[in-house]
Write an enzyme that holds these catalytic residues in place. Structure first.
Site, short mmCIF file in Angstrom:
data_model
loop_
_atom_site.label_atom_id
_atom_site.label_comp_id
_atom_site.label_asym_id
_atom_site.label_seq_id
_atom_site.Cartn_x
_atom_site.Cartn_y
_atom_site.Cartn_z
N HIS A 47 16.87 41.40 94.38
CA HIS A 47 15.79 42.24 93.84
C HIS A 47 16.39 43.72 94.55
CE1 HIS A 47 13.05 39.68 91.89
NE2 HIS A 47 13.47 38.79 93.10
N SER A 49 11.22 38.44 96.75
CA SER A 49 10.66 38.30 95.46
C SER A 49 9.27 38.56 95.23
CB SER A 49 11.32 37.18 94.62
OG SER A 49 11.04 36.02 95.23
N LYS A 63 18.10 41.23 86.44
CA LYS A 63 17.06 42.27 87.04
C LYS A 63 17.42 43.68 86.95
CE LYS A 63 15.22 38.19 89.32
NZ LYS A 63 15.41 37.28 90.27
C1 LIG Z 1 15.09 35.64 90.30
C2 LIG Z 1 15.97 35.41 91.64
C3 LIG Z 1 16.96 34.58 91.28
C4 LIG Z 1 17.64 33.73 90.01
O1 LIG Z 1 18.27 34.63 89.30
P1 LIG Z 1 18.58 34.29 87.80
O2 LIG Z 1 19.71 34.93 87.47
O3 LIG Z 1 17.17 34.76 87.12
O4 LIG Z 1 18.58 32.87 87.67
C5 LIG Z 1 17.70 34.05 92.57
N1 LIG Z 1 17.21 34.59 93.65
C6 LIG Z 1 15.91 35.26 93.86
C7 LIG Z 1 15.55 35.85 95.30
C8 LIG Z 1 15.43 35.75 92.69
O5 LIG Z 1 14.22 36.39 92.74
#
Ligand SMILES: *Cc1c(COP(=O)(O)O)cnc(C)c1O
Length: 392
Positions: A203, A175, A235
């Site tokens: 991602h 991330s 996302k």
């Molecule tokens: C953003 C993210 C999460 C968390 O997801 P949310 O739905 O925003 O709680 C989990 N793992 C990774 C790698 C992330 O980047």
């Protein structure tokens, strides 16, 4: 008693104090933050689906049909037909047997990891894994062994010297760095050492792979190679929630054991319906992904030519490595003065001394937006020469 004020003051001194901006209006590149119009390069809305007419239309039409609230947890009376439909859709989308819809990615990681590992087991975790993975590991009470970022050889040595149940967990796309895990190699060593592989593709879903099906399918890996796939829906999918996908047996097990699935209220069913529409857009969205690729290429070429240090990433996450917290904050501030929003990422989100600007690109950006960012970066380049910045 703890002295909160003193701890906060210490954070401020160390350049680690965090604040929130107040956004109004929808999430899109032209963002209104703290009442100011800014061109944003920091959201994870990689395909522009957070403000897309198609899923908004579905949501509006769904509300009179499903009402708003989830009402109860899935195991009480909250498991709605719309949730079931989304799970079927997610299984098909990821080419897996079945899927389970969680409220957030954070909860999915906490719930899945703590359900699948326990006392006496060992979890192997990439050094740069997301906070929610780390917390899931801690919650499980298993022994945690961190391996160097992407270092499959080190992981293999650790696996060979460990007995008992073994789990390996990794981000699909990291991330804060934007690089992709060596998934084929990880699948191989997991197979050879009888370890369960969990990939969190927060991602990658929507962005990588055939029709945006994610980094695991991009690597040509199946449910057998990667038994546990986790993905988020807030996302690139542009709505809210998360999922885990894998065998029916695994989902059955998680419904029994994943506490963050069991003891929380089901998501609004209408959100599940809107998410199905997002997945339709994603599957037909090769034009979005090729535009995104062109933006990434333009940004990388331009920023490199200006002498900025980029990372080995071909994804929409394109961090500019800066070094010190103060230098990262200063560059972010200088860009903001030029109408651009790019957040500085500091420890503990990234290792100490590796503060950076996390530039993210979205299919909702125009080429002219990237050019505007590059022009501002050109103006700011001289300030990066200051000796106190850990500039490579
Ligand atoms: C953003 C993210 C999460 C968390 O997801 P949310 O739905 O925003 O709680 C989990 N793992 C990774 C790698 C992330 O980047």
């Amino acid at each position: 008693m703890r002295n909160f004020a003193k701890e906060i003051e210490e954070r401020k001194q160390a350049g680690l104090y965090r604040t929130r901006r107040l956004v109004s209006g929808p999430q899109q590149p032209e963002l209104t933050a703290d009442g100011k119009p800014l061109l944003s390069f920091c959201s994870n809305d990689y395909l522009g689906l957070a403000n897309h007419p198609a899923n908004i239309e579905t949501l509006k039409n769904a509300l009179p049909e499903t009402g708003l609230g989830g009402g109860a947890s899935h195991l009480i009376c909250g498991h709605h037909d719309a949730h079931y439909q989304l799970e079927e859709r997610l299984a098909k989308f990821t080419r897996r047997s079945s899927a389970l819809f969680f409220s957030t990615g954070y909860m999915a990681n906490m719930g899945v990891i703590s359900a699948l590992a326990g006392r006496g087991d060992t979890i192997f975790s990439d050094r740069l894994n997301h906070a929610s993975i780390i917390d899931g590991c801690i919650l499980s009470r298993a022994r945690i062994r961190r391996y160097g970022h992407g270092d499959v050889a080190a992981l293999e040595t650790m696996l060979a010297e460990t007995s008992g149940h073994k789990l390996v967990v990794t981000d699909g796309v990291f991330s804060m760095d934007g690089d992709v895990a060596p998934l084929r190699e990880l699948a191989r060593v997991c197979r050879e050492h009888d370890a369960l592989l969990i990939v969190d593709d927060a991602h990658g879903i929507g962005v990588l792979g055939p029709e945006g099906r994610g980094s695991v399918l991009d690597a040509g890996l199946t449910e057998e190679d990667v038994p546990v796939l986790i993905g988020t829906l807030g996302k690139a999918v542009g709505t809210s929630g998360a999922f885990v996908a894998g065998s029916e047996l695994l989902m059955d097990y998680l419904v029994q054991k994943a506490r963050t699935y069991i003891y929380t209220t089901a998501m609004p069913p209408a959100v599940a319906m809107a998410t199905c529409t997002s997945l339709d857009v994603i599957e037909r969205g090769d034009y979005l992904r090729s535009h995104l690729e062109a933006l990434i290429e333009r940004f990388r070429t331009g920023a490199r030519a200006l002498g900025y240090e980029l990372m080995a990433s071909h994804t929409p996450i394109q961090p500019i490595m800066v070094g010190t917290n103060d230098a990262a904050l200063a560059l972010s501030k200088a860009l903001e003065d030029r109408g651009l929003l790019v957040t500085a990422i500091r420890p503990p989100t990234v290792p100490a001394g590796e503060a950076r600007l996390r530039v993210t690109l979205s299919a909702a950006h125009r080429m002219a937006d990237v050019d505007r960012l590059l022009a501002a970066l050109k103006e700011c380049r001289p300030m990066m020469e200051a000796p106190e910045t850990a500039w490579a």
